[in-house]
Design an enzyme around this catalytic site. Sequence first.
Site, PDB file in Angstrom:
ATOM      1  CB  SER A 119      -0.835   0.069   1.278  1.00  0.00           C
ATOM      2  OG  SER A 119      -1.465  -1.123   1.547  1.00  0.00           O
ATOM      3  CG  HIS A 140      -1.922  -0.137  -4.157  1.00  0.00           C
ATOM      4  ND1 HIS A 140      -2.289   1.155  -3.887  1.00  0.00           N
ATOM      5  CD2 HIS A 140      -2.327  -0.864  -3.072  1.00  0.00           C
ATOM      6  CE1 HIS A 140      -2.873   1.223  -2.705  1.00  0.00           C
ATOM      7  NE2 HIS A 140      -2.909   0.003  -2.204  1.00  0.00           N
ATOM      8  CD  GLU A 152      -2.222   4.094  -6.541  1.00  0.00           C
ATOM      9  OE1 GLU A 152      -2.202   5.323  -6.562  1.00  0.00           O
ATOM     10  OE2 GLU A 152      -1.930   3.433  -5.519  1.00  0.00           O
ATOM     11  CG  ASN A 190      -3.318   3.896   0.028  1.00  0.00           C
ATOM     12  OD1 ASN A 190      -4.548   3.967  -0.007  1.00  0.00           O
ATOM     13  ND2 ASN A 190      -2.683   2.741   0.130  1.00  0.00           N
TER      14      ASN A 190
HETATM   15  N1  3HC Z   1     -16.689  -8.426  -2.076  1.00  0.00           N
HETATM   16  C1  3HC Z   1     -17.434  -8.465  -3.191  1.00  0.00           C
HETATM   17  N2  3HC Z   1     -18.458  -7.609  -3.453  1.00  0.00           N
HETATM   18  C2  3HC Z   1     -18.741  -6.711  -2.497  1.00  0.00           C
HETATM   19  C3  3HC Z   1     -18.013  -6.615  -1.289  1.00  0.00           C
HETATM   20  C4  3HC Z   1     -16.944  -7.527  -1.117  1.00  0.00           C
HETATM   21  N3  3HC Z   1     -16.178  -7.501  -0.015  1.00  0.00           N
HETATM   22  N4  3HC Z   1     -18.538  -5.618  -0.551  1.00  0.00           N
HETATM   23  C5  3HC Z   1     -19.558  -5.103  -1.265  1.00  0.00           C
HETATM   24  N5  3HC Z   1     -19.676  -5.751  -2.443  1.00  0.00           N
HETATM   25  C6  3HC Z   1     -20.638  -5.474  -3.525  1.00  0.00           C
HETATM   26  C7  3HC Z   1     -22.034  -5.822  -3.085  1.00  0.00           C
HETATM   27  O1  3HC Z   1     -22.305  -7.186  -3.312  1.00  0.00           O
HETATM   28  C8  3HC Z   1     -22.868  -4.910  -3.980  1.00  0.00           C
HETATM   29  O2  3HC Z   1     -22.971  -5.454  -5.283  1.00  0.00           O
HETATM   30  P1  3HC Z   1     -24.248  -5.125  -6.248  1.00  0.00           P
HETATM   31  O3  3HC Z   1     -24.247  -3.637  -6.468  1.00  0.00           O
HETATM   32  O4  3HC Z   1     -23.954  -5.917  -7.480  1.00  0.00           O
HETATM   33  O5  3HC Z   1     -25.445  -5.614  -5.502  1.00  0.00           O
HETATM   34  C9  3HC Z   1     -22.015  -3.646  -4.083  1.00  0.00           C
HETATM   35  O6  3HC Z   1     -20.679  -4.056  -3.772  1.00  0.00           O
HETATM   36  C10 3HC Z   1     -22.489  -2.594  -3.118  1.00  0.00           C
HETATM   37  O7  3HC Z   1     -22.463  -3.158  -1.809  1.00  0.00           O
HETATM   38  P2  3HC Z   1     -23.496  -2.834  -0.640  1.00  0.00           P
HETATM   39  O8  3HC Z   1     -24.769  -2.358  -1.248  1.00  0.00           O
HETATM   40  O9  3HC Z   1     -23.523  -3.986   0.296  1.00  0.00           O
HETATM   41  O10 3HC Z   1     -22.796  -1.685   0.209  1.00  0.00           O
HETATM   42  P3  3HC Z   1     -22.307  -0.257  -0.268  1.00  0.00           P
HETATM   43  O11 3HC Z   1     -23.280   0.395  -1.159  1.00  0.00           O
HETATM   44  O12 3HC Z   1     -21.830   0.442   0.959  1.00  0.00           O
HETATM   45  O13 3HC Z   1     -21.011  -0.568  -1.153  1.00  0.00           O
HETATM   46  C11 3HC Z   1     -18.680  -0.562  -1.185  1.00  0.00           C
HETATM   47  C12 3HC Z   1     -19.918  -1.218  -0.628  1.00  0.00           C
HETATM   48  C13 3HC Z   1     -18.613  -0.761  -2.695  1.00  0.00           C
HETATM   49  C14 3HC Z   1     -17.482  -1.226  -0.517  1.00  0.00           C
HETATM   50  C15 3HC Z   1     -18.761   0.974  -0.875  1.00  0.00           C
HETATM   51  O14 3HC Z   1     -19.001   1.138   0.476  1.00  0.00           O
HETATM   52  C16 3HC Z   1     -17.502   1.704  -1.233  1.00  0.00           C
HETATM   53  O15 3HC Z   1     -17.266   2.010  -2.384  1.00  0.00           O
HETATM   54  N6  3HC Z   1     -16.701   2.019  -0.231  1.00  0.00           N
HETATM   55  C17 3HC Z   1     -15.426   2.699  -0.422  1.00  0.00           C
HETATM   56  C18 3HC Z   1     -14.385   1.692  -0.781  1.00  0.00           C
HETATM   57  C19 3HC Z   1     -13.035   2.309  -0.939  1.00  0.00           C
HETATM   58  O16 3HC Z   1     -12.840   3.513  -0.968  1.00  0.00           O
HETATM   59  N7  3HC Z   1     -12.024   1.449  -1.027  1.00  0.00           N
HETATM   60  C20 3HC Z   1     -10.646   1.871  -1.101  1.00  0.00           C
HETATM   61  C21 3HC Z   1     -10.014   1.721   0.223  1.00  0.00           C
HETATM   62  S1  3HC Z   1      -8.317   2.184   0.196  1.00  0.00           S
HETATM   63  C22 3HC Z   1      -7.524   0.785  -0.224  1.00  0.00           C
HETATM   64  O17 3HC Z   1      -8.083  -0.274  -0.359  1.00  0.00           O
HETATM   65  C23 3HC Z   1      -6.042   0.892  -0.396  1.00  0.00           C
HETATM   66  C24 3HC Z   1      -5.297   0.109   0.629  1.00  0.00           C
HETATM   67  O18 3HC Z   1      -3.949   0.055   0.229  1.00  0.00           O
HETATM   68  C25 3HC Z   1      -5.350   0.749   1.991  1.00  0.00           C
END
Ligand code: 3HC
Length: 283
Positions: A119, A140, A152, A190
Site C-alpha cells: 500500500s 496496488h 495502481e 493512499n
Molecule cells: N466483495 C465483493 N463484493 C462486495 C463486497 C466484497 N467484499 N462488498 C460489497 N460488495 C458489492 C455488493 O455485493 C454490492 O454489489 P451489487 O451492487 O452488485 O449488488 C455492491 O458491492 C455494493 O455493496 P453494498 O450495497 O452492500 O454496500 P455499499 O453500497 O456500501 O457498497 C462498497 C460497498 C462498494 C465497498 C462501498 O461502500 C464503497 O465504495 N466504499 C469505499 C471503498 C473504498 O474507498 N475502497 C478503497 C479503500 S483504500 C484501499 O483499499 C487501499 C489500501 O492500500 C489501503
Amino acid sequence: MNVSQVAVIGAGTMGNGIAQICAQSGINVTMIDVSEDVARRGLETLSGSLDRLVKKEKISAQDKDDIVSRIKPSASYEDIRGAELIIEAATEKEDLKLKILKQIDELLDANAVIATNTSSISITKLATSVADPGRFVGMHFFNPVPVMKLVELIRGLQTTDETHKLAQAFVEKIGKEPISVKNSPGFVVNRILCPMMNEAIFAYQEGLASAEEIDTGMKLGSNQPIGPLALADLVGLDTLLSVMEVFYDGFKDPKYRPAPLLQEMVDAGFLGRKSGRGFYDYG
Ligand code: 3HC
C-alpha cells in the site's frame, strides 16, 4: 506474455480478493499462506463472496464451482513453480515482505514477473530482495478487490518497460483499470485517502462529533460512498497505521503523524471489520 498461471502470496482480505478476480478471468491461481488452514480460510471467504454473486444471478452455480476449482490453496512456496506472475499480498510490514520476496525469488521461473500489492512501501526498496529488479513492479489493488476498478502500477527505479507492459496487460485482462504512478510513499491514491482517514480519527479523538456524525458529514457533505471512519474499519486499522508510519518516516513531515487513537486502537487489537471491532462494532 499472456499470463495463465498466477501465484498469490497471502490469503487475507487483499490476497483472496486478488485470487478471486484472477480465477474469475479464467486464470489458474495458487494462493499461499503460512498454513493450509489459513489458505483454506481465504478460499472459504472468496467462496462466500461468489455465493453472493450466484444468489444475485450474476454467475451460475457451475461458474462458481469452475472459479473455485481454479484456485489451489497451499502452505508451500514450492507451489509457485510454473507461475508466470507472482503477486505478493502479505501483511504491510517491510521486513516480512522482504523476507517473502527473497523466498519467492529462489523458486522463480526465468521469465516470471514479481508484483507487490504494497500500500505504501518503496518499490525500489522491495526490489532489492530479488535477483532481477527489472522484473519487479508495484501492483496496488483496492479493497474490496472484486468491486474496486482501479489498480495502481508503480515502477521502481529499475522496472523495465517490458515488465510494466506485462503488468498493464494483465490488469486489463482481469477487468481492472490501471494507472501508472511514480514510486513515492503511498503512491497517489493512499497519499490522498489515508491522511483523510487519519484526520477523521483526530476529529473523533478530539470529540468534535460522534463517529456516526463524522461519517454522515463526509457522506452527505462530500459524496463519499462510506464515511472515513467506516472506511478505516474496512481497510484495517493496522494497515492504515502502517501506511501513515511510512508517510511520516518517508516525508519527514509532521503533517503525516498517525493519530494517537489509531495507535491505541491497534494496540488494543481493534483492527476494524476483520477483528470484529473498530470505530464500529461488527458483532
Ligand atoms: N466483495 C465483493 N463484493 C462486495 C463486497 C466484497 N467484499 N462488498 C460489497 N460488495 C458489492 C455488493 O455485493 C454490492 O454489489 P451489487 O451492487 O452488485 O449488488 C455492491 O458491492 C455494493 O455493496 P453494498 O450495497 O452492500 O454496500 P455499499 O453500497 O456500501 O457498497 C462498497 C460497498 C462498494 C465497498 C462501498 O461502500 C464503497 O465504495 N466504499 C469505499 C471503498 C473504498 O474507498 N475502497 C478503497 C479503500 S483504500 C484501499 O483499499 C487501499 C489500501 O492500500 C489501503
